[in-house]
Each structure stands twice: as structure tokens, then as C-alpha cells.
Design a protein around this motif. Structure first.
Motif, short mmCIF file in Angstrom:
data_model
loop_
_atom_site.label_atom_id
_atom_site.label_comp_id
_atom_site.label_asym_id
_atom_site.label_seq_id
_atom_site.Cartn_x
_atom_site.Cartn_y
_atom_site.Cartn_z
N GLY A 146 0.80 -1.22 0.00
CA GLY A 146 0.00 0.00 0.00
C GLY A 146 0.82 1.27 0.00
O GLY A 146 0.28 2.37 0.08
N ASP A 147 2.16 1.15 -0.07
CA ASP A 147 3.01 2.34 -0.12
C ASP A 147 2.65 3.18 -1.33
O ASP A 147 2.38 2.66 -2.43
CB ASP A 147 4.48 1.94 -0.20
CG ASP A 147 4.99 1.35 1.10
OD1 ASP A 147 4.30 1.53 2.13
OD2 ASP A 147 6.05 0.70 1.09
N ILE A 148 2.67 4.49 -1.14
CA ILE A 148 2.27 5.42 -2.20
C ILE A 148 3.48 6.24 -2.62
O ILE A 148 4.15 6.85 -1.78
CB ILE A 148 1.14 6.35 -1.72
CG1 ILE A 148 -0.10 5.52 -1.36
CG2 ILE A 148 0.81 7.39 -2.78
CD1 ILE A 148 -1.19 6.32 -0.66
N VAL A 149 3.75 6.24 -3.92
CA VAL A 149 4.81 7.06 -4.50
C VAL A 149 4.14 8.13 -5.35
O VAL A 149 3.30 7.82 -6.21
CB VAL A 149 5.77 6.22 -5.36
CG1 VAL A 149 6.80 7.12 -6.05
CG2 VAL A 149 6.46 5.16 -4.51
N VAL A 150 4.50 9.39 -5.11
CA VAL A 150 3.95 10.50 -5.89
C VAL A 150 4.93 10.77 -7.03
O VAL A 150 6.01 11.33 -6.81
CB VAL A 150 3.74 11.75 -5.02
CG1 VAL A 150 3.11 12.86 -5.85
CG2 VAL A 150 2.87 11.42 -3.81
N LEU B 109 -0.61 11.74 3.72
CA LEU B 109 -0.18 10.35 3.66
C LEU B 109 0.21 9.78 5.02
O LEU B 109 -0.02 8.59 5.26
CB LEU B 109 1.01 10.21 2.70
CG LEU B 109 0.75 10.53 1.23
CD1 LEU B 109 2.01 10.24 0.41
CD2 LEU B 109 -0.45 9.78 0.68
N TYR B 110 0.79 10.58 5.91
CA TYR B 110 1.47 10.01 7.07
C TYR B 110 1.06 10.55 8.43
O TYR B 110 1.09 9.80 9.42
CB TYR B 110 2.99 10.21 6.94
CG TYR B 110 3.56 9.66 5.66
CD1 TYR B 110 3.64 8.29 5.44
CD2 TYR B 110 4.02 10.52 4.66
CE1 TYR B 110 4.16 7.79 4.26
CE2 TYR B 110 4.54 10.03 3.47
CZ TYR B 110 4.62 8.66 3.28
OH TYR B 110 5.12 8.17 2.12
N GLU B 111 0.72 11.82 8.56
CA GLU B 111 0.75 12.45 9.88
C GLU B 111 -0.53 12.25 10.69
O GLU B 111 -1.64 12.52 10.21
CB GLU B 111 1.06 13.95 9.75
CG GLU B 111 2.46 14.20 9.23
CD GLU B 111 2.86 15.66 9.31
OE1 GLU B 111 2.52 16.32 10.31
OE2 GLU B 111 3.53 16.14 8.37
N ALA B 112 -0.36 11.79 11.92
CA ALA B 112 -1.44 11.66 12.89
C ALA B 112 -0.82 11.41 14.25
O ALA B 112 0.18 10.69 14.37
CB ALA B 112 -2.38 10.52 12.52
N ILE B 113 -1.40 12.00 15.28
CA ILE B 113 -0.91 11.83 16.64
C ILE B 113 -1.48 10.53 17.22
O ILE B 113 -2.69 10.29 17.14
CB ILE B 113 -1.29 13.03 17.51
CG1 ILE B 113 -0.60 14.30 16.99
CG2 ILE B 113 -0.94 12.79 18.97
CD1 ILE B 113 -1.13 15.57 17.58
N ASP B 114 -0.61 9.73 17.79
CA ASP B 114 -1.02 8.47 18.41
C ASP B 114 -1.15 8.69 19.91
O ASP B 114 -0.24 9.25 20.55
CB ASP B 114 0.02 7.38 18.10
CG ASP B 114 -0.46 6.00 18.50
OD1 ASP B 114 -1.67 5.84 18.78
OD2 ASP B 114 0.38 5.07 18.53
N PHE B 115 -2.27 8.28 20.49
CA PHE B 115 -2.48 8.45 21.93
C PHE B 115 -3.43 7.37 22.43
O PHE B 115 -4.18 6.75 21.66
CB PHE B 115 -3.05 9.84 22.24
CG PHE B 115 -4.32 10.17 21.48
CD1 PHE B 115 -5.56 9.91 22.03
CD2 PHE B 115 -4.26 10.74 20.22
CE1 PHE B 115 -6.73 10.20 21.34
CE2 PHE B 115 -5.42 11.03 19.52
CZ PHE B 115 -6.66 10.77 20.08
N ASP B 116 -3.38 7.15 23.73
CA ASP B 116 -4.29 6.21 24.38
C ASP B 116 -4.46 6.67 25.82
O ASP B 116 -4.03 7.78 26.18
CB ASP B 116 -3.78 4.77 24.28
CG ASP B 116 -2.37 4.58 24.84
OD1 ASP B 116 -2.00 5.30 25.80
OD2 ASP B 116 -1.64 3.71 24.33
N PRO C 103 -4.67 10.21 8.01
CA PRO C 103 -3.87 10.08 6.80
C PRO C 103 -4.17 8.77 6.05
O PRO C 103 -4.73 7.83 6.62
CB PRO C 103 -2.44 10.08 7.33
CG PRO C 103 -2.57 9.45 8.69
CD PRO C 103 -3.89 9.92 9.23
N LEU C 104 -3.77 8.72 4.78
CA LEU C 104 -4.15 7.62 3.92
C LEU C 104 -3.39 6.34 4.19
O LEU C 104 -3.89 5.25 3.90
CB LEU C 104 -3.94 8.03 2.44
CG LEU C 104 -4.69 9.28 1.96
CD1 LEU C 104 -4.38 9.53 0.49
CD2 LEU C 104 -6.19 9.14 2.18
#
Length: 742
Positions: free
Chosen positions: A625-629, A663-670, A737-738
Motif C-alpha cells: 500500500g506504499d504510495i509514491v507520488v 499520507l502520514y501524519e497523525a498523533i497516536d495516543f491512548d 492520513p491515507l
């Protein structure tokens, strides 16, 4: 680094004469301004509503331009944030004054010297400050010419100007400084300025070397992080483990005895150490973290459940656009739900500030985006009169909205008050930046739209859920340190930015011709994280969702997606950027190979500023699923172009930034806290993942208003990526992100 610490008292005289502007423009909009007054979108008081740009809020000509024996000084309240605006504003002023750029001393964002233009945000710098300088400089030049004409007894139109010199046909010459003796520049600007045909511009429309680049590429003192003042002390913070934690025990004397430690600051839940050098401060900070004991903090949800939680939180519903009546006409329809996770600014250099309490004046060097609002917040936090606090903008290494800059400045100010006479440098650590900066809000959008039997857009229903995107400094409680004190300050109530600027609803109204709209925003004010402004605000996801819907409806209508867009766009400038990309990309809706997809998107930023269309080609790996632009082609219309190179830089940078977000950015938390406390826990775009080829087409509009460009591409780039991934895989993504799942 030039610190500009000495205040020109002559300059302060005119600021005192305009003190009404300074006092009231810093107050929150709701309930704190005088009756029958108007406040602009960046929070400054409008004194002259008929004037162009920021002359509306700062109408005196000498707030912008000064001519004296030292030469010509031009002032702007906007800050250089790495976008090249200082150079562009210099070009505008030099063009209209008809002087060489190197003849001007350009001063930016200093509460002791420059006009109050609120925040440098929202692609408003050229739109507001550039427009103000364009007119103020022309009027100042004309006043100088008229002064010379009176002295010589000749008509003004017989005189010409060049390089700060006025000349008449018989050869007599007069400098601008000589001419200014017959002019009082402390006067309101006029609504109309002397005209100059765009074809005669010699600076506007041309690329000049950036003023801010040499120190950055040579390793010089380019940023506030590089500042070193005589006798400077170094401070580090000891933050709680998370929001809501209370300090239960702490041995200040143990830290005080460490080598080089000058001061240990404790005030409620606020802890800091001050030392003679930076490494001593770091070691004391680490020791403080080891021995401080804290209570449990506020409970956090799990990142996997955040979009289920948001609609259940307290919110207020705002109608954004209710036009026309939904028609029960048979036709195709599309419905989707798109979500976005919390995103951080991720500034490459963690926030930093320097403060110095000297002779009763507190001076703060800061990479804030708004020196005047910050000054008011700091003064309130410390109980100081406004005129005893001075904030000077100094570039920071990384600034894309409301990051930790204001909080670091408040840290430095608070600590400097404990060690009067010494400059204090506060440097956040990476984990402090990631854990404590205001984030960009998580969001939910729901769209439902339909076509009539002829394939025209019929009804458009759109609803979104968002926490605030604008927690800028309107009171001390918006500053993190002020919330941690033993007598904490409460944050001002959250208020969304009104349309057409918008908040989470920025660009939620499509520019396409639609028979009816029902667009609403659910504004959530009780939230698990502090959120605030990041480039484009809600436009990033709103344009993504709108353009996905347009693509899907084009498919249902059996029409090429670009042709479908053009069929529903009436604005000729919107059509022009779409057509330019279509033609230069060589648009075809057919993928060229398995796993390869192409996508298209368009938006006009806020529907009132710059236009952007964009097409991308991607490759999606079938297993990973890697995306290359592979390719990006974009066309931009930002009105009259001041610096083609600077504009191109902004568009290219926005493409890279939006690619990273999308494509990539999101904060991970729990429940245990935020896990994205370093780069390993917060993936961003790396050099090998950059778009392979980027092609930027600039559509100049000579003589038209400056529209600003720093944020116009973020939404369209995200949308084009989403459409290209759909084209490559046959599956429509519904989460940003995707490439990451929660």
C-alpha cells in the motif's frame, strides 16, 4: 544577531499619538470592544473602514514609512515566518516609493516600533500589509513630490523621482529627506492612491534575493534559537506528565545545589530551572523530572475511538450555508463520511524565546505570529502595564501556525521576572514540543450530494464536527504557563472564526454552482486536547471531502471529472487554473498501468483568495500500500505576483507539507498518554518520499489585488492525492492520513 533593543523615542511618539489602536485592538472580539466599532478578521480594531488593506486598522502614514536623515524606514506588523514575505513587502514599498530596495531599512513585528496588524496568518500578509504598503508608499512619494513642487514653484506632474531623489526638467534635484521637511506624515491615508500602470513596475513581478536566506544557508544567527546575549542565562522547563496533573512533592533545594543552577522556579504546577549554561540547565531539568511527584491527570480517549467520541462531546451547531430548497428530483447521489486525526505542527526546531527584564522593561524575543496579542497576554499574566512589555519577532526554525512559540515566550517572560537584569533563554525539548503544543483538530465530515437528470449538481448537504482551530492569544489563559500557576488563568471561551474566513468550516462551501446547500458546523468546545491554528485550518479535510464527492458524481454522470468541474464553475479565473493544469498535465482519466492513478482537485482558498488547481500521478504498491507520488502539476492565481520565485517556493512547500499530512501524519495516543513524543512516534514525509516531479504554473494578474499564497495548495493537494489513490486502487479512502490505520 541584531536584536534591535534600543527604542527610537521619535518613533514611540507617533505610536502614542495612535494609542487608541494599540489599546483596544488587543481585546477579545466578543463583549470587549467599544460599541459601533468594527474588528477585522485578525482581531485588530478598524479605525478607517474605507481604506485599503491594513490601513483600515493603522491609518496613519507614518505608521508605515519614515523619512529622515538616516534614510527611509518601512514598517510592517507582519512577521517573516520563512515564507519570504519580508522581501516581498520590501519590493512593494520600494516600487511605490521609487527607490532601490537596499535604500530601505525594513522593520517587522515589534510592539515598540511597528503597526499592530494582529497575526501573520491566513495568507493575509500581502493581502493586508502588502496592500497597505502599496498605497501608503505611493501616497508618501506623492506628498514628497508636492513638497518639492511648492518649494520650487512648479507643477508636481513635471517632477520625476528615482533613487530617493526628486528632479525637475531643468536639472534641479532634491532628496526625499530635504522634501520631507515640508510634509507632516502623521496624517490619515487617503482612500485612493496615485496610480502606476502595472507594465511600468520594475520590482513588483520580479524575483529578488530573499533577505532571510543568507544567514540560514551560511550557518549564521538566523533564528531565535541562535540568539546569545551578554550574561545570558539558560532555562529549562519541568512539565507535568500530562494535562490536569497536580504537583504533589518537589525538592527545590536539591536542584538549587546542582552545579551552575541560579534559580529554581516553582509556582503551583509550574516548574523551571535556570542555570549559567545550557548543559547545566538540561541536567537540572532531568534531575527535576526524576524527583517531582504528580497526581493523575485528565483521562485521554484512545486514538482509535476519537471519531466516535467527537459527536458525543458538548458542541454548538452553526449554520454555514443554507441556500435554496432541496428538490425531490430523480437522479444519482453520493454520500460519504471522511475523518481526520489530530496533527501536530512538528516544527523542526522546538520552540524557544529570550526575555530580559532590564530597567523595568521586559523585552521578549519570540517567533510568535502575533507580537501585539502576545504582549497583551504576557502583560496580563505578569500584572504589568502594556507599555512595560515589548515583544520583538525573531524567526524560529519551524512555524506553520499556532505552535509552541507563544507558550515558550510566556515561559521566558515568567522566568525573566525572577532573575531581573539577566537575559534568559528558554529552549523547549523535543518531547515538550510534541506533547504540549496546540494540535490541529481531529475532524469528521459528512457529505451527501445529488445530480438532476441532466447531470447538474442539485442538492449539497455537508456537516462537520471539529474542535477549535483558533485558540490564539486573546487573554492570559490562552498561554500554557498561565494555566499552571498557583493562581491559574482561565482560557477565554472558544469562538469560531466567521465565514468567509472560516474555522473548521474553512472552504466547507463549494465554489461550484449548486442548486441548494445545507452546510452546518458542530463546534466542540470541551475536548481532550488543546487545539489551534495550523495552515489552512479545516480547508485541508473540507477540500478533500468536497473534491472526492465531485469525482464520484462525475463518474455517476458519466462525465470526465475535469469537464464536470468546468461545467459547474462560473468564475473565469477558477476555470483558467483548471484548464491550465488540464492542458499541461495532459489529462486523461485512464490509468497508464496497474497500480498507477491520476487525480485532480480545485479550490479557491476561503472562496475569496488565491485559486489553485492540481493534478497528480501516483503509484500504489499492491502488497504494502506504499504510495509514491510521481508527478504533480499545479496552476495558481494569487492576483498580482510580487515575487515569482517566492510564490513558487510557497506552492512547492505547500505541496510537500500537504503530502506529508495526507499520507502520514497523525498523533497516536491512548489512556496512558500521547505516544507521538518524538519522530519515531510521529512519522513525517522523508526525502525519499518527496514527489518525484513538481511543475508549477503561475498565472499573473497585473494590477489585481494581492491574494496571498502560503495556504492555498494544502487542500487541493490532499484532494488530488485522494482522488489519485482511488483511481489507482478502485477504493475510495475515507480517513486521513491515507497510509496509517487506527
Amino acid at each position: 544577531m541584531k536584536t534591535n533593543a534600543n527604542v527610537d523615542l521619535g518613533r514611540r511618539a507617533f505610536l502614542r499619538n495612535g494609542s487608541l489602536l494599540v489599546v483596544f485592538s488587543l481585546l477579545p472580539v466578543a463583549g470587549n470592544v467599544l460599541a459601533d466599532t468594527e474588528v477585522d478578521t485578525l482581531g485588530t480594531l478598524v479605525l478607517a473602514p474605507d481604506l485599503p488593506g491594513s490601513l483600515r486598522t493603522n491609518p496613519y502614514l507614518d505608521a508605515w514609512i519614515r523619512v529622515d536623515a538616516q534614510g527611509i524606514t518601512v514598517y510592517t506588523g507582519k512577521a517573516e515566518l520563512g515564507t519570504g514575505v519580508k522581501t516581498a513587502l520590501l519590493q512593494i514599498a520600494a516600487e511605490r516609493l521609487e527607490v532601490a530596495p537596499n535604500a530601505i531599512n525594513m522593520l517587522t513585528a515589534d510592539t515598540a516600533l511597528t503597526p499592530n496588524e494582529g497575526y501573520t496568518a491566513g495568507s493575509h500578509t500581502l493581502f493586508d500589509s502588502g496592500t497597505a504598503l502599496f498605497n501608503a508608499a505611493a501616497q508618501v512619494r506623492q506628498l514628497l513630490v508636492e513638497s518639492a513642487s511648492r518649494l520650487w514653484g512648479v507643477e508636481p506632474d513635471r517632477l520625476v523621482t528615482r533613487d530617493a531623489m526628486i528632479q525637475e526638467p531643468n536639472g534641479r534635484r532634491m532628496t526625499y529627506f530635504e522634501a520631507v521637511s515640508g510634509v507632516d506624515l502623521h496624517r490619515y491615508a487617503e482612500p485612493k492612491s496615485p496610480a502606476k500602470p502595472a507594465e511600468k513596475f520594475s520590482l513588483i513581478g520580479h524575483s529578488l534575493p530573499r533577505l532571510d536566506i543568507p544567514a540560514k544557508v551560511s550557518g549564521g544567527a538566523a533564528f531565535v534559537q541562535d540568539m546569545r546575549l551578554p550574561g545570558m542565562l539558560h532555562a529549562r522547563l519541568i512539565r507535568p506528565p500530562g494535562p490536569g496533573c497536580r504537583l504533589q512533592s518537589f525538592d527545590a533545594s536539591a536542584l538549587q545545589s546542582l552545579p551552575g543552577v541560579v534559580q529554581v522556579v516553582r509556582d503551583g504546577n509550574y516548574l523551571a530551572v535556570v542555570a549559567q549554561d545550557e548543559w547545566q540547565a538540561v541536567k537540572a531539568m532531568r534531575a527535576g523530572y526524576e524527583q517531582a511527584k504528580w497526581s493523575e491527570g485528565d483521562a485521554l480517549p484512545d486514538a482509535r475511538n476519537i471519531h466516535a467520541l467527537l459527536p458525543r462531546l458538548p458542541s454548538r451547531r452553526y449554520p454555514i450555508s443554507h441556500n435554496g430548497s432541496p428538490a425531490s428530483v430523480p437522479g444519482s447521489s453520493y454520500r460519504a463520511r471522511v475523518t481526520k486525526h489530530y496533527v501536530m505542527h512538528g516544527s523542526i526546531g522546538p520552540s524557544c524565546a529570550v526575555a530580559w527584564l532590564k530597567d523595568g522593561m521586559l523585552t521578549v524575543w519570540t517567533h510568535t505570529q502575533g507580537v501585539y496579542p502576545l504582549r497583551a497576554g504576557i502583560a496580563e499574566m505578569l500584572g504589568l502595564p502594556l507599555d512595560r512589555v515589548r515583544c520583538i519577532h525573531t524567526e524560529g526554525s519551524g512555524c506553520y501556525g499556532h505552535n509552541g512559540a507563544d507558550d515558550a515566550a510566556a515561559d521566558a517572560a515568567l522566568i525573566a521576572m525572577r532573575v531581573p537584569g539577566y537575559p534568559v533563554r528558554v529552549q523547549w525539548m523535543r518531547e515538550q514540543e510534541n506533547l504540549w503544543e496546540p494540535y490541529s483538530s481531529a475532524m469528521i465530515t459528512e457529505v451527501q450530494a445529488s445530480l438532476d437528470q441532466s447531470g447538474r449538481l442539485q442538492d449539497w448537504a455537508y456537516e462537520l464536527w471539529t474542535t477549535p482551530h483558533n485558540e490564539r492569544i486573546v487573554n492570559a489563559g490562552r498561554l500554557l504557563p498561565a494555566r499552571l500557576l498557583s493562581k491559574p488563568f482561565a482560557s477565554a471561551p472558544s469562538v469560531p472564526i466567521a465565514q468567509p474566513e472560516g474555522d473548521g468550516d474553512r472552504n466547507a462551501v463549494p465554489l461550484y454552482s449548486v442548486a441548494s446547500t445545507r452546510i452546518d458546523m458542530n463546534f466542540i468546545t470541551q475536548m481532550p486536547f488543546r487545539t489551534s491554528a495550523m495552515r489552512s485550518l479545516g480547508a485541508h479535510i473540507n477540500v478533500f471531502a468536497i473534491e472526492a464527492c465531485i469525482d464520484e458524481l462525475a463518474t455517476r454522470a458519466g462525465v470526465d471529472s475535469v469537464a464536470f468541474r468546468l461545467a459547474h464553475l462560473e468564475d473565469p479565473r477558477a476555470r483558467a487554473v483548471v484548464e491550465r493544469v488540464r492542458d499541461n498535465f495532459g489529462w486523461t482519466a485512464t490509468p497508464t498501468a496497474p497500480g498507477v492513478g491520476i487525480g485532480f482537485a480545485f479550490a479557491r482558498y476561503k472562496n475569496i483568495m488565491g485559486y489553485c488547481a492540481i493534478a497528480v500521478q501516483v503509484r500504489v504498491h499492491p502488497q504494502t500500500g506504499d504510495i509514491v507520488v510521481d508527478r504533480v502539476v499545479t496552476a495558481v492565481d494569487a492576483g498580482q505576483i510580487v515575487s515569482p520565485d517566492g510564490l513558487r517556493n510557497q506552492i512547492e512547500g505547500g505541496i510537500v507539507q500537504s503530502t506529508s499530512w495526507t499520507l502520514y501524519e497523525a498523533i497516536d495516543f491512548d489512556a496512558g498518554g500521547v505516544r507521538s513524543y518524538d519522530w519515531s512516534g510521529y512519522p513525517i514525509l522523508r526525502f525519499p518520499q518527496l514527489p518525484r516531479n513538481v511543475e508549477v504554473h503561475l498565472i499573473d494578474q497585473p494590477g489585481q489585488p494581492f491574494l496571498g499564497a502560503a495556504e492555498i495548495v494544502q487542500g487541493p493537494m490532499a484532494a488530488a492525492l485522494g482522488n489519485a489513490v482511488t483511481n489507482a486502487t478502485g477504493r475510495r479512502p475515507s480517513q486521513l492520513p491515507l497510509t496509517r490505520s487506527f
